[in-house]
Write a protein that holds these residues in place. Sequence first.
Motif, short mmCIF file in Angstrom:
data_model
loop_
_atom_site.label_atom_id
_atom_site.label_comp_id
_atom_site.label_asym_id
_atom_site.label_seq_id
_atom_site.Cartn_x
_atom_site.Cartn_y
_atom_site.Cartn_z
N ASP A 85 16.16 6.61 -16.52
CA ASP A 85 15.78 5.49 -17.39
C ASP A 85 15.62 4.20 -16.60
OD1 ASP A 85 15.78 7.17 -19.55
OD2 ASP A 85 17.77 6.56 -20.28
N LEU A 86 16.57 3.92 -15.73
CA LEU A 86 16.52 2.68 -14.96
C LEU A 86 15.38 2.71 -13.94
CD1 LEU A 86 17.62 -0.06 -14.28
CD2 LEU A 86 19.37 1.02 -12.86
N ILE A 87 15.21 3.84 -13.26
CA ILE A 87 14.14 3.95 -12.27
C ILE A 87 12.78 3.82 -12.94
CG2 ILE A 87 13.00 5.50 -10.63
CD1 ILE A 87 15.79 6.59 -9.93
N ASP A 88 12.61 4.50 -14.08
CA ASP A 88 11.34 4.41 -14.81
C ASP A 88 11.07 2.98 -15.25
OD1 ASP A 88 10.87 7.09 -14.48
OD2 ASP A 88 11.45 7.66 -16.51
N ASP A 89 12.13 2.28 -15.67
CA ASP A 89 11.96 0.91 -16.12
C ASP A 89 11.49 0.01 -14.98
OD1 ASP A 89 12.22 -0.99 -18.30
OD2 ASP A 89 13.88 -1.85 -17.17
N VAL A 90 12.07 0.19 -13.80
CA VAL A 90 11.69 -0.64 -12.65
C VAL A 90 10.29 -0.27 -12.16
CG1 VAL A 90 12.21 -1.15 -10.23
CG2 VAL A 90 14.06 -1.06 -11.91
N LEU A 91 10.00 1.02 -12.06
CA LEU A 91 8.73 1.44 -11.46
C LEU A 91 7.54 1.31 -12.40
CD1 LEU A 91 9.70 4.62 -9.40
CD2 LEU A 91 9.61 2.24 -8.66
N TYR A 92 7.78 1.54 -13.70
CA TYR A 92 6.64 1.65 -14.61
C TYR A 92 6.59 0.59 -15.71
CZ TYR A 92 6.41 6.14 -12.28
OH TYR A 92 6.34 7.12 -11.31
N ASN A 93 7.69 -0.10 -15.94
CA ASN A 93 7.72 -1.07 -17.04
C ASN A 93 7.87 -2.51 -16.58
OD1 ASN A 93 7.55 1.09 -18.87
ND2 ASN A 93 9.79 1.33 -18.90
N ALA A 130 0.83 -1.20 0.00
CA ALA A 130 0.00 0.00 0.00
C ALA A 130 0.87 1.26 0.00
CB ALA A 130 -0.93 -0.01 1.21
N ILE A 131 1.94 1.25 0.80
CA ILE A 131 2.84 2.41 0.83
C ILE A 131 3.60 2.52 -0.48
CG2 ILE A 131 4.84 3.43 2.00
CD1 ILE A 131 3.88 2.03 4.56
N HIS A 132 3.98 1.38 -1.04
CA HIS A 132 4.65 1.37 -2.34
C HIS A 132 3.77 2.02 -3.41
CE1 HIS A 132 6.99 -0.14 -5.78
NE2 HIS A 132 5.84 -0.56 -6.29
N ASP A 133 2.49 1.68 -3.42
CA ASP A 133 1.57 2.28 -4.39
C ASP A 133 1.48 3.80 -4.20
OD1 ASP A 133 1.08 -0.21 -5.45
OD2 ASP A 133 -0.80 -0.52 -4.34
N ALA A 156 20.82 -8.10 13.14
CA ALA A 156 19.89 -8.68 12.17
C ALA A 156 19.13 -7.58 11.44
CB ALA A 156 18.92 -9.62 12.87
N GLU A 157 18.69 -7.88 10.23
CA GLU A 157 18.07 -6.84 9.42
C GLU A 157 16.63 -6.52 9.84
OE1 GLU A 157 16.18 -9.29 5.63
OE2 GLU A 157 17.92 -8.01 5.31
N GLY A 158 15.97 -7.41 10.56
CA GLY A 158 14.58 -7.17 10.90
C GLY A 158 13.70 -7.35 9.68
N ALA A 159 12.59 -6.68 9.68
CA ALA A 159 11.62 -6.82 8.58
C ALA A 159 11.95 -5.87 7.44
CB ALA A 159 10.21 -6.54 9.10
N TYR A 160 11.62 -6.31 6.22
CA TYR A 160 11.65 -5.41 5.07
C TYR A 160 10.53 -4.39 5.24
CZ TYR A 160 11.19 -3.75 0.26
OH TYR A 160 11.11 -2.95 -0.87
N LEU A 161 10.84 -3.13 4.99
CA LEU A 161 9.88 -2.04 5.16
C LEU A 161 9.87 -1.16 3.93
CD1 LEU A 161 10.92 -0.90 8.77
CD2 LEU A 161 9.02 -2.42 8.19
N VAL A 162 8.72 -0.62 3.59
CA VAL A 162 8.63 0.44 2.60
C VAL A 162 8.17 1.69 3.33
CG1 VAL A 162 7.58 1.24 0.46
CG2 VAL A 162 8.09 -1.18 0.75
N LEU A 163 8.98 2.73 3.30
CA LEU A 163 8.69 3.95 4.03
C LEU A 163 8.01 4.97 3.12
CD1 LEU A 163 12.10 4.32 5.92
CD2 LEU A 163 10.04 3.10 6.65
N PRO A 164 7.03 5.70 3.63
CA PRO A 164 6.38 6.72 2.82
C PRO A 164 7.39 7.73 2.26
CG PRO A 164 5.16 6.36 4.85
CD PRO A 164 6.45 5.59 4.98
N LEU A 165 7.37 7.91 0.96
CA LEU A 165 8.23 8.84 0.20
C LEU A 165 9.69 8.40 0.15
CD1 LEU A 165 6.83 12.28 1.44
CD2 LEU A 165 6.15 10.96 -0.57
N LEU A 166 10.18 7.68 1.14
CA LEU A 166 11.59 7.29 1.19
C LEU A 166 11.86 5.95 0.51
CD1 LEU A 166 12.42 8.35 4.85
CD2 LEU A 166 12.80 9.63 2.73
N GLY A 167 10.86 5.08 0.42
CA GLY A 167 11.03 3.83 -0.30
C GLY A 167 11.56 2.70 0.53
N PRO A 168 12.25 1.72 -0.12
CA PRO A 168 12.66 0.47 0.55
C PRO A 168 13.63 0.71 1.69
CG PRO A 168 12.78 0.26 -1.83
CD PRO A 168 12.57 1.70 -1.55
N SER A 169 13.48 -0.13 2.72
CA SER A 169 14.39 -0.11 3.86
C SER A 169 14.20 -1.42 4.62
CB SER A 169 14.12 1.10 4.76
OG SER A 169 15.10 1.22 5.77
#
Length: 253
Positions: free
Chosen positions: A206-214, A43-46, A144-157
């Motif tokens: 180009d790379l970011i657009d490819d990952v996010l939109y393509n 949901a945060i990713h979207d 330990a890394e703990g849980a994978y998180l997606v932060l609002p506006l900041l992205g993966p962590s």
Amino acid sequence: MRLSHTVRSVTAMAAVLTLAACASPGPGASFDERDPYRATNEAIHDFNIEADRYVLRPVSQAYDTVTPEIIQFLLTNAFNHLDTVNDFANYLLQGDIEAAGTAFGRLTMNTVLGAGGLLDPATEFGLPKEDTDFGVTLGKYGVAEGAYLVLPLLGPSTTRDVGGAMGDIALNPLTYTGFFNSNALDVFSPVYNGAEIVHDRARNADLIDDVLYNSENSYISLRTIYLQRRDSLILGDQVEDTLPDIFDDEPVN
């Protein structure tokens, strides 16, 4: 003093977050096992995708259009130069004297011979920039890394990397610009950080657009890239890193 209070607050927050990471499946687990909050993360990713689509992406495109290539080149070097201070400090904390020496050599050479960091003669002399951060430092010490998180506006962590970000704030000299009685210095750090985000988005467009939109599933693609990159930085040759790093400050050709 405000300075000591901020350092204590950052250190305490980092300690709490890294302790929360102790119950973690770790890099040997599947990416799904490392992502226990996937529904919330998606949901945060979207939300982040929409923020990028309607704000960051058009702003970065406008920046790329109006900013001459030579200025972008100089800014890339300047951002990397200031970030090298953080690299140097973290390599020292990791006990990697060779990498710390390389970072210090870059910092010194580019300051003296590179117009204060606007140019990058150090790379030509065999001292390339090698990124690290306090999240990697924590990982090297077995946190330990703990849980994978997606932060609002900041992205993966991850839980560990959120704590690591607090540590990087404490190590960053720009954190302390606001402790001087100057309105100009008070606003410098957030303006600098915002400019770096827009600059990096433009340079890797180009790379970011490819990952996010393509990509077929941008959430899975971004999670895979992030976690594999973090594993590679912490475990080195023990992990094969074959995916591109869209979080790098250098443009990907």
